[in-house]
Design a protein around this motif. Structure first.
Motif, PDB file in Angstrom:
ATOM      1  N   UNK A 109     -73.698 -10.335 -32.171  1.00  0.00           N
ATOM      2  CA  UNK A 109     -73.254 -11.369 -30.934  1.00  0.00           C
ATOM      3  C   UNK A 109     -74.716 -12.563 -30.993  1.00  0.00           C
ATOM      4  N   UNK A 110     -74.379 -14.054 -31.025  1.00  0.00           N
ATOM      5  CA  UNK A 110     -75.168 -14.950 -30.926  1.00  0.00           C
ATOM      6  C   UNK A 110     -76.595 -14.592 -29.763  1.00  0.00           C
ATOM      7  N   UNK A 111     -77.142 -15.504 -29.966  1.00  0.00           N
ATOM      8  CA  UNK A 111     -78.186 -15.264 -28.351  1.00  0.00           C
ATOM      9  C   UNK A 111     -77.915 -16.289 -28.146  1.00  0.00           C
ATOM     10  N   UNK A 112     -78.350 -15.401 -26.240  1.00  0.00           N
ATOM     11  CA  UNK A 112     -77.808 -16.188 -24.697  1.00  0.00           C
ATOM     12  C   UNK A 112     -76.495 -15.219 -24.863  1.00  0.00           C
ATOM     13  N   UNK A 119     -67.298  -7.765 -30.279  1.00  0.00           N
ATOM     14  CA  UNK A 119     -67.673  -7.387 -31.236  1.00  0.00           C
ATOM     15  C   UNK A 119     -68.152  -5.959 -31.961  1.00  0.00           C
ATOM     16  N   UNK A 120     -68.112  -4.547 -31.237  1.00  0.00           N
ATOM     17  CA  UNK A 120     -68.151  -3.671 -31.954  1.00  0.00           C
ATOM     18  C   UNK A 120     -67.059  -3.704 -32.115  1.00  0.00           C
ATOM     19  N   UNK A 160     -70.442 -13.019 -33.273  1.00  0.00           N
ATOM     20  CA  UNK A 160     -69.793 -12.887 -32.334  1.00  0.00           C
ATOM     21  C   UNK A 160     -69.869 -14.182 -31.075  1.00  0.00           C
ATOM     22  N   UNK A 161     -69.200 -14.693 -30.080  1.00  0.00           N
ATOM     23  CA  UNK A 161     -69.345 -14.956 -28.706  1.00  0.00           C
ATOM     24  C   UNK A 161     -68.485 -15.135 -27.342  1.00  0.00           C
ATOM     25  N   UNK A 162     -68.705 -15.216 -26.444  1.00  0.00           N
ATOM     26  CA  UNK A 162     -68.271 -14.783 -25.717  1.00  0.00           C
ATOM     27  C   UNK A 162     -67.411 -16.619 -24.324  1.00  0.00           C
ATOM     28  N   UNK A 189     -66.002 -15.853 -34.812  1.00  0.00           N
ATOM     29  CA  UNK A 189     -64.757 -14.633 -34.022  1.00  0.00           C
ATOM     30  C   UNK A 189     -65.149 -14.302 -31.801  1.00  0.00           C
ATOM     31  N   UNK A 190     -64.409 -14.736 -31.419  1.00  0.00           N
ATOM     32  CA  UNK A 190     -64.270 -14.680 -29.701  1.00  0.00           C
ATOM     33  C   UNK A 190     -63.520 -15.203 -29.278  1.00  0.00           C
TER      34      UNK A 190
END
Lengths: 222, 238
Positions: A109-112, A119-120, A160-162, A189-190
């Motif tokens: 998952x990207x920083x921040x 992601x899991x 991944x990012x949400x 993805x996200x």
């Protein structure tokens, strides 16, 4: 198909982990993925056949149901747990080299961003499809991705990012990876992402669900 | 500042097994037994982990900038985009709200996931989302009743991250609330901490309407709340 392999495949799809697990109720008291994998090995079935004819198809079927909206996150997680129980019997064959993974998938998952359930789920599904997954966790900085790519030069990368704010960080990571490794394949993805966003930031593939990511990885693994 | 603050215990909320199952995508008739069992277990264990706080601040005379779909409140200018703008542009006051389920539920979820129990970790995560939304429903209802007494209506609640309103505007939103309001802070990427928190605005005015279902206006097709609200609506209609 061999009866043992068929049963094992069904156990993975249904999330029947072992004999003592009470779920699903229809399989109560029956052997689960744990026992059946051992029995298959003891019966002389090759680890490769166990993996490719039983385990991967079992995970694949639940993944297809998930994509079609006929199964939900819990069923995917339950199936992944059964897959893990089966996989522990195959670990020695991976270590010895008798069994080969399809490739290495580096995921984070990207920083921040601290969200990790999606992601899991992707990590478990891709591992269940026969890939080695290096899960870097959440809040992963570009340097960490670059270091891991250096260690696994043939890997495929997943980001991944949400959040809409951290989607911007995804773009930074993609650009820096592509600057150093122009041919590196990157999947994104996200929830807030789209195919358009994937193309805009220069990533290679966007999938709205884990099964789509597996299908893409299987294509490029050939 | 017109600020109202609330704290709730789990028993104040209307959270049922069904609420969590719907949020996961199930209808009430097809919840697998294992999932049902996990939800019951999580509700039983999670009750005591709820540290629910929330509240709102009412700000009068917001300015509406039609050409840019912007809302100006005190020193803050928000790009709330067309969808939200059109829903609340007739508001004569704005309630800025925030609510949290507290830090214990996400901590429990993370611990379970780190220990390899992904299913229960996930169910705790959904539990946290449902708890904070249920608490915010109570707060919104309190606001609604108070405003009815004054002869005005309230809108649905709208949050950064939905309907095109960027998450990055959280900073401006929280600048309108007292510092560390209800124990909620923002990370650099505008993620609320505790993670199971909600924030946003509610329009208030005589010409404001509450819509039963607004999720189809938003472009987040995989949103948990969209699934939840749609399923609830379907069940009501059947």
């Amino acid at each position: 198909m061999n009866e043992l392999l068929e049963k094992l495949s069904q156990c993975i799809e249904a999330g029947k982990i072992n004999k003592t697990s009470p779920f699903p109720p229809a399989m109560k008291g029956m052997d689960g993925a744990d026992e059946l994998t051992k029995q298959a090995l003891d019966a002389g079935i090759s680890p490769d056949d166990i993996l490719t004819q039983a385990m991967i198809p079992g995970m694949s079927r639940i993944g297809e149901k998930f994509s079609a909206g006929k199964a939900f996150v819990p069923e995917m997680l339950i199936a992944a747990k059964a897959m893990t129980a089966a996989m522990k019997h195959l670990k020695p064959f991976f270590t010895s080299g008798q069994l080969q993974r399809k490739g290495v998938f580096v995921l984070g998952t990207v920083f921040g961003d601290l969200h990790d359930i999606g992601k899991n789920l992707v990590a478990m599904t891709i591992e269940g499809a026969g890939w080695e997954v290096i899960d870097l966790g959440v809040d992963v900085k570009t340097e960490k991705f670059l270091q891991t790519i250096e260690k696994y030069p043939n890997c495929v990368v997943g980001l991944s990012a949400l959040l809409t704010t951290t989607m911007a960080n995804m773009e930074i990571i993609v650009k820096e990876i592509k600057a150093k490794y122009p041919d590196k394949i990157i999947l994104v993805g996200g929830a807030p992402l789209s195919k358009d966003f994937c193309e805009k930031i220069g990533a290679d593939h966007y999938s709205p669900d884990p099964h789509g990511a597996v299908e893409y990885l299987n294509k490029i693994a050939v | 500042m017109q600020i109202e603050k609330f704290s709730f215990s789990y028993n104040d909320l209307n959270v049922k097994v069904k609420s969590l199952a719907l949020a996961m995508g199930y209808s009430t008739i097809n919840i697998p037994e294992q999932v049902h069992h996990e939800i019951e277990e999580v509700i039983s264990d999670g009750k005591d982990l709820c540290m629910i706080e929330g509240g709102y601040r009412i700000i009068d005379n917001p300015k509406w900038i039609k050409d840019f779909y912007q809302l100006e409140v005190e020193h803050a200018q928000f790009d709330i985009h067309k969808i939200i703008f059109n829903q609340i542009k007739k508001a004569t006051s704005i309630a800025v709200f925030a609510c949290t389920a507290g830090p214990e539920i996400p901590a429990k979820s993370r611990k379970l996931i780190n220990e390899g129990d992904h299913l229960q970790g996930y169910v705790f995560d959904v539990f946290g989302s449902i708890v904070v939304e249920a608490a915010m429903d109570l707060i919104q209802d309190e606001l609604r009743l108070k405003m009815i007494d004054k002869g005005v209506n309230i809108s649905n609640r709208y949050s950064p991250g939905y309907c095109g309103w960027m998450v990055s505007e959280q900073k401006k939103l929280f600048s309108l609330l007292p510092e560390n309001f209800c124990g909620i802070s923002l990370t650099d990427s505008c993620l609320m901490q505790p993670i199971k928190s909600v924030s946003g605005i509610i329009g208030i005015g005589t010409e404001i309407k509450f819509n039963q279902y607004t999720c189809n206006m938003c472009d987040m097709e995989n949103c948990l709340y969209r699934n939840l609200h749609q399923q609830e609506l379907d069940e009501k209609n059947n």
